[in-house]
Scaffold this motif. Structure first.
Motif, PDB file in Angstrom:
ATOM      1  N   UNK A   1      32.873  10.572 -16.032  1.00 33.44           N
ATOM      2  CA  UNK A   1      31.912   9.930 -15.262  1.00 33.44           C
ATOM      3  C   UNK A   1      32.577   8.423 -15.282  1.00 33.44           C
ATOM      4  N   UNK A   2      33.213   8.176 -16.475  1.00 34.34           N
ATOM      5  CA  UNK A   2      34.057   6.919 -16.395  1.00 34.34           C
ATOM      6  C   UNK A   2      35.337   6.924 -15.211  1.00 34.34           C
ATOM      7  N   UNK A   3      35.823   8.172 -15.193  1.00 33.18           N
ATOM      8  CA  UNK A   3      36.942   8.182 -14.088  1.00 33.18           C
ATOM      9  C   UNK A   3      36.366   7.687 -12.827  1.00 33.18           C
ATOM     10  N   UNK A   4      35.259   8.379 -12.512  1.00 35.49           N
ATOM     11  CA  UNK A   4      34.491   7.725 -11.117  1.00 35.49           C
ATOM     12  C   UNK A   4      34.177   6.550 -10.873  1.00 35.49           C
ATOM     13  N   UNK A   5      33.637   5.778 -11.885  1.00 39.35           N
ATOM     14  CA  UNK A   5      33.412   4.245 -11.943  1.00 39.35           C
ATOM     15  C   UNK A   5      34.910   3.537 -11.870  1.00 39.35           C
ATOM     16  N   UNK A   6      35.852   4.110 -12.491  1.00 43.50           N
ATOM     17  CA  UNK A   6      37.084   3.342 -12.374  1.00 43.50           C
ATOM     18  C   UNK A   6      37.721   3.400 -11.135  1.00 43.50           C
ATOM     19  N   UNK A   7      37.590   4.546 -10.477  1.00 50.56           N
ATOM     20  CA  UNK A   7      37.746   4.910  -8.870  1.00 50.56           C
ATOM     21  C   UNK A   7      36.961   3.891  -7.966  1.00 50.56           C
TER      22      UNK A   7
ATOM     23  N   UNK B   1      38.264  12.494  -4.545  1.00 51.42           N
ATOM     24  CA  UNK B   1      38.227  13.753  -3.879  1.00 51.42           C
ATOM     25  C   UNK B   1      38.827  14.937  -4.927  1.00 51.42           C
ATOM     26  N   UNK B   2      39.691  14.515  -6.024  1.00 52.68           N
ATOM     27  CA  UNK B   2      40.253  15.487  -6.561  1.00 52.68           C
ATOM     28  C   UNK B   2      39.384  16.454  -7.365  1.00 52.68           C
TER      29      UNK B   2
ATOM     30  N   UNK C   1      41.394   5.941 -14.432  1.00 48.44           N
ATOM     31  CA  UNK C   1      40.812   6.858 -13.549  1.00 48.44           C
ATOM     32  C   UNK C   1      41.501   8.121 -13.740  1.00 48.44           C
ATOM     33  N   UNK C   2      42.687   8.265 -13.399  1.00 44.64           N
ATOM     34  CA  UNK C   2      43.673   9.469 -13.523  1.00 44.64           C
ATOM     35  C   UNK C   2      43.497  10.079 -15.009  1.00 44.64           C
TER      36      UNK C   2
END
Length: 465
Positions: free
Chosen positions: A47-53, A101-102, A240-241
């Motif tokens: 979820x943090x990766x989505x917010x960072x993106x 999208x990954x 995010x990665x």
């Protein structure tokens, strides 16, 4: 009536699903809390990766608003600093979209689209870096610029990302590939993300010291460099990665429900946030006039070194406590092994004693059974004697079994003795009788005499006899 039955059936299924979900959550929490916490950390990481993106996507969007309405703070951050270029904004935007999208399903349309965007990032980074390296114009910098005069001093560099940004686009493309293709390991992609984030962090921190050599690295052209907003966007994409695949590579260290993982998360958070924050705070003194840039660098170094020493001290204390706990656990296991070995040895000794003592009553019962198979030798007194002897043998076996139970009670601390006054003949005679049967089987004469003048003794008859 049909609608009512469908409604009742639907409500029943809904309640059943809720009960199943509640029971499964309860079981996970009670029986496998460690796995439950780890699963929650993995979910939060993704979820943090989505917010960072999304945050990284906001940087080029805000820059576009700044270009349209001529708001320099949205493109530069501060006056007299490099501005985010149009191609940079394009690269950040498709990088953020590619991350969103990954997916782990590499055959899906989303994964293929993300790979296509990664190829665009690689091409953008390689071509831009080649322009700086070979001093050529490949006519890709002004794709989003219209009406710019060719007589401008910065005509050749208008819209062109800084060399550091071009390098970051190459790293971002490789990292994005690692999230969607098996032939590029996620470990290598995470390494690219770490280098990307470190490059952006150095550039962002350098603005606090007005050190242009760190944010216009590889370039000696005035006005060309990685913008503050660009470094912030790259830093968000790097995070995010890393958080997109928390169960693979270096990120596995941070998702466990252990004290070491918690300490690692704190150290990384401090390393990412502390340099730009300390740099920004120390620059306030330079702006006000309390000290010059040299003093700012010294103050920054003192704070960072203090933070590193504190983190080292915390890690040392943590390692020491873990070592103490490990030694205590080892000593406890060692003591348990000693107790277990003693228990096994005692068990073997008890079994040896009991098996030896059980032979006598078993022999009595066996001899009595052999005599009972010969009816021509039996008479009423003999049958009565044999029944008495069998009864005594069974009583003796019960006593031996009771001794085993007494041993367990002694271990448990619940052993008790039933004391009473008895005549010696009462608990000596059964022993004599059992021995006489064995002697008769071997055609031997067994004679035992007990003086009638013996005084009564205070004992536990059941255990003595």
């Amino acid at each position: 009536m049909v609608g009512s039955s469908h409604f009742k059936q639907g409500m029943f299924m809904l309640v059943k699903k809720i009960m199943q979900a509640a029971s499964s959550w309860y079981l996970v929490k009670e029986l496998d809390s460690q796995s439950f916490v780890k699963a929650r950390l993995i979910e939060r990481s993704r979820l943090l990766a989505i917010w960072l993106a999304i945050i990284a996507m906001a940087c080029p969007v805000l820059a576009a608003i700044g270009w349209i309405y001529n708001i320099s703070v949205l493109t530069r951050g501060f006056p007299n600093l490099p501005s985010m270029q149009h191609n940079t904004a394009f690269g950040l935007l498709i990088g953020a979209i590619g991350l969103l999208l990954s997916t782990e399903n590499i055959r899906s349309l989303r994964s293929r689209t993300s790979c296509f965007l990664a190829i665009i990032l690689l091409i953008l980074g390689l071509l831009t870096f080649s322009e700086y390296l070979f001093s050529v114009d490949l006519y890709i910098d002004r794709l989003f610029l219209f009406g710019l005069s060719s007589q401008s001093n910065l005509f050749l560099y208008a819209g062109r990302p800084a060399p550091q940004a071009a390098l970051n686009f190459i790293l971002l493309g490789l990292a994005l590939f690692s999230l969607n293709r098996r032939w590029v390991s996620v470990d290598r992609g995470q390494t690219c993300a770490i280098i990307l984030g470190g490059n952006a962090l150095i550039a962002g921190t350098a603005y606090s010291f007005s050190s242009s050599q760190f944010y216009d690295l590889f370039s000696k052209i005035p006005g060309i460099g990685m913008a503050v907003t660009t470094s912030f966007g790259f830093l968000a994409l790097a995070g995010a990665i890393l958080f997109r695949r928390p169960t693979i590579g270096v990120m596995t260290t941070f998702i466990n429900n252990t004290r070491s993982s918690a300490l690692a998360r704190k150290v990384v958070l401090i390393c990412v946030l502390l340099p730009p924050i300390v740099g920004g705070l120390t620059s306030i003194g330079v702006i006000i006039g309390w000290y010059d840039s040299a003093a700012q660098v010294s103050l920054f170094a003192v704070v960072i070194i203090g933070a590193i020493l504190r983190a080292t001290w915390l890690a040392t204390v943590h390692a020491e406590s873990e070592e103490i706990r490990a030694r205590a656990a080892f000593d406890s296991v060692k003591a348990m092994n000693v107790d277990l070995q003693e228990a096994v040895e005692t068990r073997e000794k008890v079994l040896a004693i009991v098996s030896h003592d059980l032979k006598n009553p078993l022999n009595v019962i066996s001899l009595a059974g052999a005599l009972l198979q010969q009816p021509e030798l039996l008479d009423t007194p003999l049958i009565s004697g044999l029944s008495t002897q069998v009864h005594r043998a069974v009583h003796q076996m019960e006593r031996l079994i009771g001794d085993l139970l007494d041993f367990a009670k002694i271990k448990g601390g619940t052993f008790a003795v039933d004391m009473c006054r008895n005549k010696p003949i009462e608990f000596i005679s059964p022993v004599f009788e059992s021995m006489r049967v064995l002697a008769d089987a071997k055609r031997q004469h067994f004679i035992a005499e007990v003086s009638p003048t013996l005084k009564d003794v205070n004992c536990d008859t059941f255990r003595i006899g």
